[in-house]
Design a protein around this motif. Sequence first.
Motif, PDB file in Angstrom:
ATOM      1  N   ILE A  26       0.852  -1.209   0.000  1.00 62.14           N
ATOM      2  CA  ILE A  26       0.000   0.000   0.000  1.00 62.14           C
ATOM      3  C   ILE A  26       0.881   1.250   0.000  1.00 62.14           C
ATOM      4  CG2 ILE A  26      -1.666   1.339   1.386  1.00 62.14           C
ATOM      5  CD1 ILE A  26      -2.873  -1.378   2.265  1.00 62.14           C
ATOM      6  N   VAL A  27       1.922   1.223   0.851  1.00 60.91           N
ATOM      7  CA  VAL A  27       2.836   2.371   0.921  1.00 60.91           C
ATOM      8  C   VAL A  27       3.471   2.603  -0.446  1.00 60.91           C
ATOM      9  CG1 VAL A  27       4.985   3.257   1.943  1.00 60.91           C
ATOM     10  CG2 VAL A  27       3.296   2.124   3.389  1.00 60.91           C
ATOM     11  N   VAL A  55       1.022  10.149   8.075  1.00 60.04           N
ATOM     12  CA  VAL A  55      -0.170   9.663   7.355  1.00 60.04           C
ATOM     13  C   VAL A  55      -0.167   8.136   7.320  1.00 60.04           C
ATOM     14  CG1 VAL A  55      -1.286   9.525   5.073  1.00 60.04           C
ATOM     15  CG2 VAL A  55      -0.427  11.722   5.912  1.00 60.04           C
ATOM     16  N   PHE A  56       0.965   7.557   6.970  1.00 58.87           N
ATOM     17  CA  PHE A  56       1.021   6.094   6.869  1.00 58.87           C
ATOM     18  C   PHE A  56       0.909   5.423   8.239  1.00 58.87           C
ATOM     19  CE2 PHE A  56       3.052   6.690   2.555  1.00 58.87           C
ATOM     20  CZ  PHE A  56       1.990   6.137   1.856  1.00 58.87           C
ATOM     21  N   VAL A  57       1.470   6.044   9.257  1.00 62.81           N
ATOM     22  CA  VAL A  57       1.350   5.460  10.605  1.00 62.81           C
ATOM     23  C   VAL A  57      -0.120   5.477  11.038  1.00 62.81           C
ATOM     24  CG1 VAL A  57       1.955   5.775  13.053  1.00 62.81           C
ATOM     25  CG2 VAL A  57       3.727   5.990  11.302  1.00 62.81           C
ATOM     26  N   LYS A  58      -0.801   6.597  10.757  1.00 70.65           N
ATOM     27  CA  LYS A  58      -2.231   6.690  11.118  1.00 70.65           C
ATOM     28  C   LYS A  58      -3.045   5.675  10.324  1.00 70.65           C
ATOM     29  CE  LYS A  58      -2.488  11.034  13.296  1.00 70.65           C
ATOM     30  NZ  LYS A  58      -2.690  12.427  13.306  1.00 70.65           N
ATOM     31  N   ALA A  59      -2.702   5.544   9.054  1.00 77.38           N
ATOM     32  CA  ALA A  59      -3.426   4.586   8.205  1.00 77.38           C
ATOM     33  C   ALA A  59      -3.224   3.169   8.736  1.00 77.38           C
ATOM     34  CB  ALA A  59      -2.935   4.696   6.770  1.00 77.38           C
ATOM     35  N   TRP A  60      -1.999   2.860   9.124  1.00 78.90           N
ATOM     36  CA  TRP A  60      -1.690   1.524   9.680  1.00 78.90           C
ATOM     37  C   TRP A  60      -2.556   1.248  10.911  1.00 78.90           C
ATOM     38  CZ3 TRP A  60       0.879  -3.043   9.269  1.00 78.90           C
ATOM     39  CH2 TRP A  60       1.080  -3.755  10.453  1.00 78.90           C
ATOM     40  N   ASN A  61      -2.643   2.229  11.789  1.00 74.85           N
ATOM     41  CA  ASN A  61      -3.403   2.048  13.024  1.00 74.85           C
ATOM     42  C   ASN A  61      -4.897   1.875  12.775  1.00 74.85           C
ATOM     43  OD1 ASN A  61      -1.141   2.212  14.693  1.00 74.85           O
ATOM     44  ND2 ASN A  61      -1.230   4.447  14.759  1.00 74.85           N
ATOM     45  N   ALA A  62      -5.388   2.504  11.706  1.00 75.10           N
ATOM     46  CA  ALA A  62      -6.837   2.480  11.472  1.00 75.10           C
ATOM     47  C   ALA A  62      -7.268   1.447  10.435  1.00 75.10           C
ATOM     48  CB  ALA A  62      -7.298   3.867  11.032  1.00 75.10           C
ATOM     49  N   LEU A  63      -6.314   0.945   9.690  1.00 73.43           N
ATOM     50  CA  LEU A  63      -6.655   0.088   8.545  1.00 73.43           C
ATOM     51  C   LEU A  63      -7.327  -1.229   8.946  1.00 73.43           C
ATOM     52  CD1 LEU A  63      -6.376   0.585   5.545  1.00 73.43           C
ATOM     53  CD2 LEU A  63      -4.240  -0.672   5.556  1.00 73.43           C
ATOM     54  N   GLU A  64      -7.000  -1.702  10.124  1.00 77.23           N
ATOM     55  CA  GLU A  64      -7.567  -2.967  10.589  1.00 77.23           C
ATOM     56  C   GLU A  64      -9.098  -2.889  10.636  1.00 77.23           C
ATOM     57  OE1 GLU A  64      -6.844  -6.064  14.255  1.00 77.23           O
ATOM     58  OE2 GLU A  64      -5.723  -4.180  14.216  1.00 77.23           O
TER      59      GLU A  64
ATOM     60  N   ALA B  42      11.375   3.321   6.090  1.00 79.71           N
ATOM     61  CA  ALA B  42      11.270   4.333   7.154  1.00 79.71           C
ATOM     62  C   ALA B  42       9.895   4.261   7.824  1.00 79.71           C
ATOM     63  CB  ALA B  42      11.507   5.726   6.571  1.00 79.71           C
ATOM     64  N   VAL B  43       8.865   4.060   7.016  1.00 75.62           N
ATOM     65  CA  VAL B  43       7.501   3.955   7.564  1.00 75.62           C
ATOM     66  C   VAL B  43       7.397   2.705   8.439  1.00 75.62           C
ATOM     67  CG1 VAL B  43       5.069   3.556   6.951  1.00 75.62           C
ATOM     68  CG2 VAL B  43       6.410   5.243   5.674  1.00 75.62           C
ATOM     69  N   GLN B  44       7.955   1.609   7.946  1.00 77.01           N
ATOM     70  CA  GLN B  44       7.923   0.354   8.694  1.00 77.01           C
ATOM     71  C   GLN B  44       8.621   0.501  10.043  1.00 77.01           C
ATOM     72  OE1 GLN B  44       6.063  -2.022   6.938  1.00 77.01           O
ATOM     73  NE2 GLN B  44       5.910  -2.722   9.051  1.00 77.01           N
ATOM     74  N   GLN B  45       9.740   1.229  10.037  1.00 74.22           N
ATOM     75  CA  GLN B  45      10.478   1.450  11.298  1.00 74.22           C
ATOM     76  C   GLN B  45       9.640   2.265  12.276  1.00 74.22           C
ATOM     77  OE1 GLN B  45      14.149   3.162   9.916  1.00 74.22           O
ATOM     78  NE2 GLN B  45      15.138   1.163   9.683  1.00 74.22           N
ATOM     79  N   ARG B  46       8.947   3.276  11.752  1.00 70.32           N
ATOM     80  CA  ARG B  46       8.098   4.101  12.619  1.00 70.32           C
ATOM     81  C   ARG B  46       6.985   3.260  13.234  1.00 70.32           C
ATOM     82  NH1 ARG B  46       6.813   9.787  11.455  1.00 70.32           N
ATOM     83  NH2 ARG B  46       5.052   9.314  12.791  1.00 70.32           N
ATOM     84  N   ILE B  47       6.419   2.374  12.413  1.00 69.66           N
ATOM     85  CA  ILE B  47       5.322   1.519  12.900  1.00 69.66           C
ATOM     86  C   ILE B  47       5.836   0.555  13.961  1.00 69.66           C
ATOM     87  CG2 ILE B  47       3.723  -0.324  12.217  1.00 69.66           C
ATOM     88  CD1 ILE B  47       3.420   1.265   9.519  1.00 69.66           C
ATOM     89  N   SER B  48       7.008  -0.037  13.710  1.00 65.11           N
ATOM     90  CA  SER B  48       7.590  -0.968  14.688  1.00 65.11           C
ATOM     91  C   SER B  48       7.900  -0.251  15.992  1.00 65.11           C
ATOM     92  CB  SER B  48       8.879  -1.573  14.140  1.00 65.11           C
ATOM     93  OG  SER B  48       8.623  -2.196  12.921  1.00 65.11           O
TER      94      SER B  48
END
Lengths: 181, 174
Positions: A26-27, A55-64, B42-48
Motif C-alpha cells: 500500500i505504501v 499519514v502512513f502510521v495513522k493509516a496503519w493504526n486504522a486500517l484494521e 522508514a515507515v515500517q520502522q516508525r510503525i515498529s
Amino acid sequence: MAHYSDDELLELFQKGDNPDYAFNLIVRKYQQPLYWHIRRMVIVHEDADDTLQDVFVKAWNALENFRGDSGLYTWLYRIATNEALTFLKKKKTRFFLPLLDVESQLAERLESEPLLDGNAMEKKIQKAILTLPEKQRLVFNLRYYDEMKYEDMSKVLDTSEGALKASYHHAVKKIEKILTS
Amino acid sequence: MEKETRNNIRKELQELGSQLEGHSGQAGFGVPEGYFDRLPQAVQQRISAGRQHQTRRVPAFALGRLVPVIASIALLIAVAFSFFLLQTGTENGYLTHTDESVYEEYFALVSEYDRSLLLEFASQQADAEGLPSFREGFLPDAGMYSEDDHVVEYFLDMADYYGFNTSDLIAGLD
C-alpha cells in the motif's frame, strides 16, 4: 511488483497472514501521489516527509477496522489532506502568525527551495497557488495536479461536487489573473 | 489517471480560457535521490517503534502506580470545586441563592419576639448601609402577616431587596 487493486490490498492486509507485507505494498502504491499532494501544500521536503510518514502510521493504526466504504484511495487522500492542514495549523500556532503569513513564508521558501527543478513558469504557478485560500488551494491541486474526479474530491474534502467545481473555476481565474499581470 | 478525467480537465481549462492548459501538471519539485526507495522502510520502522512503545506504555505495575495519582488528581479537583462553591457562597450567599425551604424551616421555629428582633436587626443593617429605611414601606401592617408563611415571604423579600446575607440575619438573633 505486482499491481494489486485497492480491494485486493485491503483483503491482503485484513485477512492475509502478513499484514506488514500488505501494508508495504500500500505504501509503495500510494507514497508518490500522497507525497506530491502534501508537498504542494507544505512546500518543504522535510515537512512533507514527516507529514507523509504520519499519514502512513495513522493509516496503519486504522486500517484494521477500515470497512472500505469510501475506498482506500480517497481515504488515504483524506488523511493526507487533514495531516497537511494540521501541519500548517501547527506552524501557524507555533509562530503566532496568521495563515496568510505562513503562506507568504512558504512562498519565500519556494523561492529558495534547492530541490525545485521546475522551470520559471512552474515557480510562478506555485507562487500564484500560494495566494489562494487554503481550501481553494487544495481543490486546485487535487484537480490540476492529481487529476482527481470531482466525485472523489467530494469524498476527500467532504464538500459537494457543485461547490468544488465553483471553487476550482474561481481558483483557475485567480491564478490566470496573477500569471497575466 | 484515467484518460477521460485528464481530457475533462483540459476541456475545463479550455472553457475557462486558461493558459494553464498547456502545462504538464508537474509541480516542479524535486526529492532527494532514492527517497521513494527508502520511504517504505522508514515507515515500517516508525510503525515498529510505535508497536514497542504501545506495549511498553502501560505495564501492569504502572497501572498500580497510576491509581494513587488518579485519586490525587480527583481529590484536587474535588477540593478546588468545593473551594469554588464556598467562594460563591461567601460572595453571593444571600437568600435568593439559597434553598428557601431551609429558611422556611428556620422561620417556622422563631417566635414573635425573635421576628421583631430580626426586623430590628435588618433595619439597623439598612441604616448602616445607607439603604432606604427597612421599615418604610416594607413593614407589614399589623395582622397582615400574622401567618408564618407571610412572615417568611416578607423576610425573603426584604433580604432579597437589601442583599442581606442570611447568616447575618440569623446571627442577629443571638
